[in-house]
Design a protein around this motif. Structure first.
Motif, PDB file in Angstrom:
ATOM      1  N   LEU A 211    -111.927   5.935  40.412  1.00 19.30           N
ATOM      2  CA  LEU A 211    -110.988   5.135  41.181  1.00 19.30           C
ATOM      3  C   LEU A 211    -111.078   3.702  40.693  1.00 19.30           C
ATOM      4  CD1 LEU A 211    -112.253   7.442  43.196  1.00 19.30           C
ATOM      5  CD2 LEU A 211    -110.975   6.220  44.929  1.00 19.30           C
ATOM      6  N   GLY A 212    -109.979   3.185  40.177  1.00 16.79           N
ATOM      7  CA  GLY A 212    -109.966   1.827  39.655  1.00 16.79           C
ATOM      8  C   GLY A 212    -108.874   1.003  40.303  1.00 16.79           C
ATOM      9  N   LEU A 213    -109.193  -0.237  40.618  1.00 15.49           N
ATOM     10  CA  LEU A 213    -108.231  -1.141  41.220  1.00 15.49           C
ATOM     11  C   LEU A 213    -107.984  -2.309  40.281  1.00 15.49           C
ATOM     12  CD1 LEU A 213    -106.625  -1.707  43.851  1.00 15.49           C
ATOM     13  CD2 LEU A 213    -108.604  -2.982  44.680  1.00 15.49           C
ATOM     14  N   TYR A 214    -106.759  -2.791  40.287  1.00 16.50           N
ATOM     15  CA  TYR A 214    -106.423  -3.990  39.517  1.00 16.50           C
ATOM     16  C   TYR A 214    -106.547  -3.725  38.011  1.00 16.50           C
ATOM     17  CZ  TYR A 214    -105.535  -9.044  39.773  1.00 16.50           C
ATOM     18  OH  TYR A 214    -104.963 -10.281  39.710  1.00 16.50           O
ATOM     19  N   SER A 235    -102.994   9.440  38.800  1.00 16.52           N
ATOM     20  CA  SER A 235    -101.897   8.862  39.572  1.00 16.52           C
ATOM     21  C   SER A 235    -102.292   7.486  40.066  1.00 16.52           C
ATOM     22  CB  SER A 235    -101.554   9.753  40.774  1.00 16.52           C
ATOM     23  OG  SER A 235    -102.581   9.685  41.764  1.00 16.52           O
ATOM     24  N   ASN A 236    -101.353   6.806  40.726  1.00 20.03           N
ATOM     25  CA  ASN A 236    -101.735   5.597  41.439  1.00 20.03           C
ATOM     26  C   ASN A 236    -102.269   6.007  42.811  1.00 20.03           C
ATOM     27  OD1 ASN A 236     -99.532   6.061  43.129  1.00 20.03           O
ATOM     28  ND2 ASN A 236     -98.254   4.490  42.191  1.00 20.03           N
ATOM     29  N   PHE A 237    -102.595   5.047  43.650  1.00 22.47           N
ATOM     30  CA  PHE A 237    -103.225   5.368  44.928  1.00 22.47           C
ATOM     31  C   PHE A 237    -102.268   6.052  45.906  1.00 22.47           C
ATOM     32  CE2 PHE A 237    -106.818   1.953  44.783  1.00 22.47           C
ATOM     33  CZ  PHE A 237    -107.388   2.637  43.723  1.00 22.47           C
ATOM     34  N   ASP A 238    -100.974   6.025  45.596  1.00 17.35           N
ATOM     35  CA  ASP A 238     -99.996   6.714  46.434  1.00 17.35           C
ATOM     36  C   ASP A 238     -99.634   8.096  45.897  1.00 17.35           C
ATOM     37  OD1 ASP A 238     -99.681   4.588  48.308  1.00 17.35           O
ATOM     38  OD2 ASP A 238     -98.441   3.521  46.845  1.00 17.35           O
ATOM     39  N   GLY A 239    -100.265   8.479  44.796  1.00 19.80           N
ATOM     40  CA  GLY A 239     -99.985   9.785  44.211  1.00 19.80           C
ATOM     41  C   GLY A 239     -98.849   9.790  43.222  1.00 19.80           C
ATOM     42  N   ASP A 240     -98.304   8.619  42.892  1.00 25.69           N
ATOM     43  CA  ASP A 240     -97.176   8.519  41.965  1.00 25.69           C
ATOM     44  C   ASP A 240     -97.667   8.253  40.544  1.00 25.69           C
ATOM     45  OD1 ASP A 240     -95.353   8.784  44.114  1.00 25.69           O
ATOM     46  OD2 ASP A 240     -95.535   6.632  44.549  1.00 25.69           O
ATOM     47  N   SER A 241     -96.767   8.421  39.585  1.00 27.80           N
ATOM     48  CA  SER A 241     -97.108   8.208  38.182  1.00 27.80           C
ATOM     49  C   SER A 241     -97.391   6.735  37.908  1.00 27.80           C
ATOM     50  CB  SER A 241     -95.966   8.674  37.279  1.00 27.80           C
ATOM     51  OG  SER A 241     -95.735  10.053  37.448  1.00 27.80           O
ATOM     52  N   LEU A 242     -98.254   6.490  36.934  1.00 25.95           N
ATOM     53  CA  LEU A 242     -98.568   5.126  36.528  1.00 25.95           C
ATOM     54  C   LEU A 242     -97.508   4.593  35.570  1.00 25.95           C
ATOM     55  CD1 LEU A 242    -102.359   5.609  35.829  1.00 25.95           C
ATOM     56  CD2 LEU A 242    -101.383   4.302  37.710  1.00 25.95           C
ATOM     57  N   SER A 243     -97.360   3.287  35.568  1.00 27.28           N
ATOM     58  CA  SER A 243     -96.400   2.642  34.687  1.00 27.28           C
ATOM     59  C   SER A 243     -97.114   1.877  33.596  1.00 27.28           C
ATOM     60  CB  SER A 243     -95.519   1.677  35.496  1.00 27.28           C
ATOM     61  OG  SER A 243     -94.769   0.850  34.645  1.00 27.28           O
ATOM     62  N   LEU A 251    -105.605   3.070  40.255  1.00 26.33           N
ATOM     63  CA  LEU A 251    -105.584   4.318  39.487  1.00 26.33           C
ATOM     64  C   LEU A 251    -106.596   5.296  40.054  1.00 26.33           C
ATOM     65  CD1 LEU A 251    -105.647   4.846  35.658  1.00 26.33           C
ATOM     66  CD2 LEU A 251    -107.555   5.692  37.020  1.00 26.33           C
ATOM     67  N   LEU A 252    -106.182   6.556  40.147  1.00 28.47           N
ATOM     68  CA  LEU A 252    -107.070   7.644  40.529  1.00 28.47           C
ATOM     69  C   LEU A 252    -106.957   8.736  39.477  1.00 28.47           C
ATOM     70  CD1 LEU A 252    -108.831   9.440  42.315  1.00 28.47           C
ATOM     71  CD2 LEU A 252    -106.796  10.003  43.646  1.00 28.47           C
ATOM     72  N   ALA A 253    -108.072   9.065  38.842  1.00 31.73           N
ATOM     73  CA  ALA A 253    -108.140  10.158  37.871  1.00 31.73           C
ATOM     74  C   ALA A 253    -109.236  11.095  38.326  1.00 31.73           C
ATOM     75  CB  ALA A 253    -108.448   9.630  36.472  1.00 31.73           C
TER      76      ALA A 253
END
Length: 269
Positions: A211-214, A235-243, A251-253
């Protein structure tokens, strides 16, 4: 060389480039005291070696693929020429603070994207001579041997990597309580201080999640592809794709079995 090259040729190029860049970093780290400068804060450091490695990588990419775009942590932002949709995303030394203080736990991260989709990515740890790689549709590897997720995983047997412990925004985003609870329901929480390397460790099974922030695209460009090619979820923390356009994302992996559980932990009231 032309854009018609297949993914394997890109992987070979990125692998050779990362190993050469890692050698430059190791040579520069021979001195016990490495001089550095501050960027955004006293915790955000950069050395001349970071810049030297980025210049080397950029020059090699421009020489080999002059029409490709390049995005690098130390200021490189080159648009692709013509109608090219290819863009290299590079972090010359991820884990600069570790590089300065420890001489280990840092890496070179190089990824190639076509549009928003990863084509090839490598994360190279020169201090241990470990090269993690991923090629779209072909899997993930550690020094040429396949890596990937097997079986099911439960939260109480999972080891979680994170930077949430020390990032100031954790409290402002009301994630502080979540990370403490996560430490209690998992097997443990670790903070290595090099996002690209921690993502590679997730793909290799050394961590079950990160789990990474910023984080910025160069932090996760290669690691994201490697985790996905290993069979994990990102994904991001909302479960959506990263940009690859937006900077400073969460980020959550993770192992696919626990991704949903971790997203629940990250839900903010």
């Amino acid at each position: 060389m032309t854009e018609a090259m297949n993914g394997q040729e890109y992987i070979l190029f990125a692998t050779k480039l990362a190993r050469e860049a890692g050698k430059i970093a190791l040579e520069g780290r021979k001195e016990k005291i490495v001089s550095y400068q501050f960027k955004s804060s006293h915790k955000d450091l950069v050395t001349e070696i970071d810049r030297q490695v980025e210049r080397f990588i950029v020059a090699k990419i421009k020489e080999t693929y002059p029409s490709h775009g390049i995005l690098g942590e130390e200021g490189t932002n080159i648009d692709g020429g013509g109608n090219s949709s290819y863009r290299w995303v590079i972090d010359p030394i991820d884990g600069t603070t570790n590089f300065i203080h420890q001489g280990i736990n840092f890496c070179v991260s190089i990824a190639l994207y076509q549009g928003g989709e990863g084509v090839a990515g490598v994360v190279y740890d020169p201090s241990r001579d470990e090269l993690f790689s991923g090629e779209r549709g072909k899997g993930a590897f550690l020094n040429g041997s396949p890596i990937g997720f097997t079986g099911e995983k439960k939260m109480d047997e999972s080891l979680i990597g994170t930077n949430l412990i020390w990032v100031g925004r954790t409290r402002r985003l009301k994630l502080e309580e979540s990370i403490y609870r996560l430490a209690n329901v998992s097997r443990g929480v670790r903070s290595l201080g090099a996002a690209a390397l921690e993502l590679a460790y997730v793909a290799a099974g050394r961590l079950d999640a990160y789990l990474g922030l910023y984080l910025s695209p160069w932090d996760y460009g290669a690691g994201k592809l490697i985790v996905e090619e290993a069979g994990g979820k990102v994904s991001n923390f909302d479960g959506d794709s990263l940009s690859l356009i937006s900077e400073k994302q969460g980020l959550l992996a993770s192992h696919p079995s626990i991704h949903g559980d971790l997203l629940q932990f990250l839900k903010r009231e």
